[in-house]
Structures are given as structure tokens and as C-alpha cells.
Design an enzyme around this catalytic site. Sequence first.
Site, PDB file in Angstrom:
ATOM      1  N   CYS A 128       0.834  -1.202   0.000  1.00  0.00           N
ATOM      2  CA  CYS A 128       0.000   0.000   0.000  1.00  0.00           C
ATOM      3  C   CYS A 128       0.875   1.260   0.000  1.00  0.00           C
ATOM      4  CB  CYS A 128      -0.977  -0.025   1.168  1.00  0.00           C
ATOM      5  SG  CYS A 128      -2.375   1.116   0.950  1.00  0.00           S
TER       6      CYS A 128
ATOM      7  N   HIS B 129      -3.414  -5.318   1.240  1.00  0.00           N
ATOM      8  CA  HIS B 129      -3.151  -5.663   2.633  1.00  0.00           C
ATOM      9  C   HIS B 129      -3.549  -7.125   2.819  1.00  0.00           C
ATOM     10  CE1 HIS B 129      -2.268  -1.628   4.033  1.00  0.00           C
ATOM     11  NE2 HIS B 129      -3.349  -1.182   3.427  1.00  0.00           N
TER      12      HIS B 129
END
Length: 492
Positions: free
Chosen positions: A330, A436
Amino acid sequence: MAKFIMVVGTSSNSGKTVLVSGICRMLSNKGYKVAPFKSQNMSLNSRVSIEDGEIAVAQYTQAMAARSEPSVHFNPILLKPKGNFVSQVIVHGIPYEDRDYNEYRSKKDDFLDKIKQSINYLDKNYDYVVIEGAGSCCEINLLKDDIANLRVAEIAGADAILVSDIDRGGVFASIYGTVQLLPENWRNLLKGFVINKFRGNIDVLKDGFEKIEELTKIPVIGTILYDETLILPEEDSQALEGKRVFGNVKSPIEVNIVKFSKIANFTDVDPLSSDCLMKYIDFNDDITGDILILPGTRCSTVEMDLMKKHGLDKKILEFVENGGIVLGICGGYQTLGKMLIDEDFSEGDIGTISGLGLFDMETTFGNEKAIKNSTGTISIFDQNFNVTGYELHEGHSVSNETPLISLSRGFGNCGDSYDGSFKIIGNSYIFGTYFHGILENFEFRNYLVNFVRHKKNLSKIENDNYAEIFNENMDKLSKLVEESLDLSKIIK
């Protein structure tokens, strides 16, 4: 109709989150349909619910303990700190707006209505709802605006348990002071005290039990012994204070994680901890590991600026030249590109800044936030890996590198069919993804660890299944809670 139980604390980190998880698993083991609930949580660690909404990772974990699909109704209000006393307010999983404390407080009644909506939903759909309070349930300077503690128990008609951490000292004073400072109507909701994290012979506490029960007319319903063998996910970045080395300290594989100033979703690295020595590094530190992870962060541009100021950017490039493996997740993935473009300063005061340049990629901020449970396939090796994860990002990336993941569901780099990037530079492998939870995928994690072991002339291993370890520890926690507490008057 559901039976509501609430766990409140004398302080932060008293054990509320873990106790709620244990009660949820215990009730699930008895065949009940169970939901966790926290009306308002403040955390940079979040996950994606079944509705593709954002909730705190603690409530997601509690949902897994309860064996329930995680819902936005488990955490209707999520506050994600952005700095300068401003937080992004997430309502029922959707970004609402950025507010400081006074602005947020002025809308308290509106947010309380959202909380009541979720309580009504849970009441109709579950047998038990186990509510977690926030911090201390009796911050007297905040009581009139507190929508996270005993006001919620009052609305839900919940019996409340007050938990206190004896490991910190002063447990009986903390309990008595909390009870005395509470308004009478909220004090009457307390049905029992729990002493948490005790080490030693419980008999030494008996005089304290008798006195606190005499003073408050509320019983001590149990003492939970400190169990260092439990492996449970951490809730927020406070848990990282002083944390340096963890995981398998005997492993020949070392993983370094950059301890970003606004680190988010740091539990992404946990699945590696059973097979690797894990070590957080600061911006000034040298890179000593075989694998370097740049984790999620609330402000990628701020982290990139700090890496440059402290020289970590040059150390990362040297690490790559020497054949190291890099994984960016991310916000960490965004820093691996050439440019981070933030013309509206949505990430903070830095604005546009050049990245590490390991990927031919530009990321632009200020776009609508992607909140998705995502799935796809990694096909860059000699076999295909099906992977799942969840996305929580505002930056959109345009990459000219080989995609890491072909999406079957999700937003990915910029709303196309791909997520992440992959590149080989000399003997170095560079991975980047918006997923994630990427390391929760057994096949990918197993490949990554064994790739490093092969480079070091070590034999292959089969990693422990992360989901199995989680469930084993939740069952262990459930047993500890059931054996330690007398909940017969609360759970009927």
C-alpha cells in the site's frame, strides 16, 4: 432479541480487546451467533468488511473470533488520525469527512444515531453482542461527550464488566476510583470486575477482593493469568513502542520492517513471524535483513521525505544492489515508484515528491478512496497463486512494470485489471502491492520464504498455516476466559 454484554476498562490497554475476543469465541463454541461491537474506535489499523466498508482491525479480529462475517455494524464510527489533531471520520464503513475534536463533538448526536442504527441491526440478527469500550470508561472531562463507553451500554441494555490490568500496579485503586467517579446510572450497569494479567498465586489477592466488594457492592468475577504463549494480533501502533525484535529469533531468515512515522496495518507482517526473525528499523538504522518490507502508512509523502532526510532511501537502493528482496504494501508500495504527486496536499504538508524509483510508476493522490475486498492471481513465477487481500488507498498508481496480480475482483493500481508491480534488478526481487493481507496467503508467503532460503543454501520448509494458528490461539484464549471468569450471572 440479542443479549448485550459490555467490557469497559479502567484505562487504555487494560485488556478489553482481548477479553471481548475470548468471550466471542467462547460463545461461538457454545453454538451461539455472536457479534462484536465497538461504537467508536480510533486506529490507523483497519480492514474491509463484508459490505466493502472500512472497520477497525480489532473488530475484524473479534469477528473472526466469533466466526461471524465482519460487518460495518460492528464498528459504526472509525476515526483515523491524520495529524494536527484532525481525523478522517469513517461512518458505517464509508469516509465521511475530516474533523478536529471540536467539530466532531458538535455532531455527536448525529453519530450517536448511527450507533443506535447498528445496535438495532445487531439486536435483530445475533444471539449475543459483546461490546468493547474505549480507553477509560470514566474520563470525567469527556463524559458528557463520550459515545464509546457506558452510554452505549445504557442504550443497548447491556450488563457491563470492568477490567483492570494488575501488571501496571494500583489495580484496586483504579477500580474503586473508576466506580466512584461514574454517574450513578452508569455505575449501576457494572455487574462485575475482572483482574487481568496477574502473575503468581491468586490467594494473595483475596483481601483485596473482599475490600473492593465491600466498598462497591460489586463482585470480582475472575482473575485472568498472564499467558505469554498466546499469539494474538496487536490492535494499534502503541503496541510497537519499544518493540524491536519479534518472531522466530532462531530463524536464519531476517525480515526488516521500516517503522514509518504514521505506520498503518502493521499486522500485515505477522504471518512471517513463525518462520522469520522480525525486526523493526528506524529511519536512521542500517538494513540487516534478507527481506525488507515497506508497510502501509497514513502519509506516503511524509515517509518518503523522512527516508530522504535520514538517508534510508540510499540504504534501500544499496540493499537492492546487493540482491536484497523488497516488498512494499500500500503506502510502502507507493514509495517504490518514481513520483508521488500530491498537488492538493491531501497527504500532508509535503506535496509532490520523488520516490525511490525502483518501479517506473507514478502515484497521484486526491482521488476517491478504494475500499475493497480483492482477489486475483499471481502468475509471475513458474506456477499460479490465487490470492486474496483488502484495499484501503486513496492514491492511484500508473505502473509500466509487470503487474504482480491479475485481478478478478478489486480496484488495484488505478481501477484497471491489475494490482501491484514486480521487477527483477540484478539478483534483487522487488514486489509491490495494494493488497493488505498479502502475506496471509499461504502459497505466496511460502514461496517468498523458501526463495530466500534457497539463496542462502537452506532446505525448504512448509510454513505454518496462519489461519490455523489464529484459531488455535483463539480457542486457547476462550478456554482461559471460561476457566478464569464466573460469567453465569451475565451469560444466561
